[in-house]
Each structure stands twice: as C-alpha cells, then as structure tokens.
Design a protein around this motif. Structure first.
Motif: not given
Length: 147
Positions: A107-114, A124-126, A132-134, A141-142
């Motif tokens: 999830a952390e890496r997903a936030v950074a990638a998005a 899509y990224a949001q 990821a925040y969920q 944040d989610a």
C-alpha cells in the motif's frame, strides 16, 4: 467432387487455417477479448503478440492491464517495468503500477506510485490512493482521496 479433389480442398483449407497470426492481429484479438470480458483469452493473445514483437509498448501495457484484471499484481508490475524500459513514460503507467502494488499488499508503495500519474490518469490514480489508504487504516485520507 471426387476423393482427390476433396483431399486437395481439405489440405488447402488446413494450410489457410494454420497461418500464424501477425502480432497486430494477436493484439487486436487480445483487445477484443478484453472488451468481451475474457481476460484469460486476452492474456494468451498478448503473449503471442509479445513473442512475435517483444518491443511493442502497447502490447506490454495491454498485457499489464490483463494481469490486473486477473488479479496478478506481480506479473502486471513486471510488464509495466518492461513497458517503461521500452520508453513508455512512467506518468502513463503509474496508475497501473499503483494497482499492481496494491494487489501485492504494498500500500505505501502504491501511494507513491499513484502520485506519479499523468493528468489523463488522475481519477484512476486517486482511486488507487484511496484504496491504499484504506488498506493502511487511514480512513480520513482515503475519504479525501475518493472525493
């Protein structure tokens, strides 16, 4: 029609049917399979296209999308990295990479990638950021990401 003519006709028909697809045909068939909701068929068609033309950027991205539909985040990540190495800008694949990472529990890496997604892929990224925040238990944040 005599037996010999029938055999010749069957041989010609068999030769015509066994003509291998071009990479473009396999790609088109893969896209149609995706549109028809058949990602397993699409995966095979894209594999055929990649085998014939491994440097085709569009096929690599389509294959990554197919792996996402199949729930295979690791395979999607691999295809996206290949697409980026072939010259597809990261801003064009970041939203998909975030999805792939989410499927892998990253999830952390997903936030950074998005966060690297280009303007055409912000929605899509949001959505990926919100998911990821969920997963991280950060519900405020989610909610903000989903707004």
């Amino acid at each position: 029609m005599n037996a010999r003519s029938a055999l010749i006709a069957l041989a010609l028909l068999g030769a015509a049917c066994s003509r291998p697809e071009t990479p473009q045909e396999a790609y088109r068939h893969g896209l149609q399979a995706l549109a028809d909701g058949a990602p397993r068929t699409a995966r095979i068609e894209f594999l055929n296209a990649i085998k014939a033309d491994p440097a085709n950027k569009a096929v690599r991205v389509a294959q990554a999308r197919t792996y996402l539909m199949l729930g295979d985040g690791a395979a999607a990540e691999d295809e996206l990295r290949r697409a980026n190495a072939l010259g597809v800008p990261e801003s064009e694949t970041a939203h998909l990479m975030a999805h792939a990472l989410l499927l892998q529990g990253e999830a952390e890496r997903a936030v950074a990638a998005a966060a690297k997604a280009g303007p055409a892929h912000i929605a899509y990224a949001q959505r990926m950021i919100g998911r990821a925040y969920q997963a991280l238990g950060r519900m405020e944040d989610a909610a903000q990401a989903f707004d």
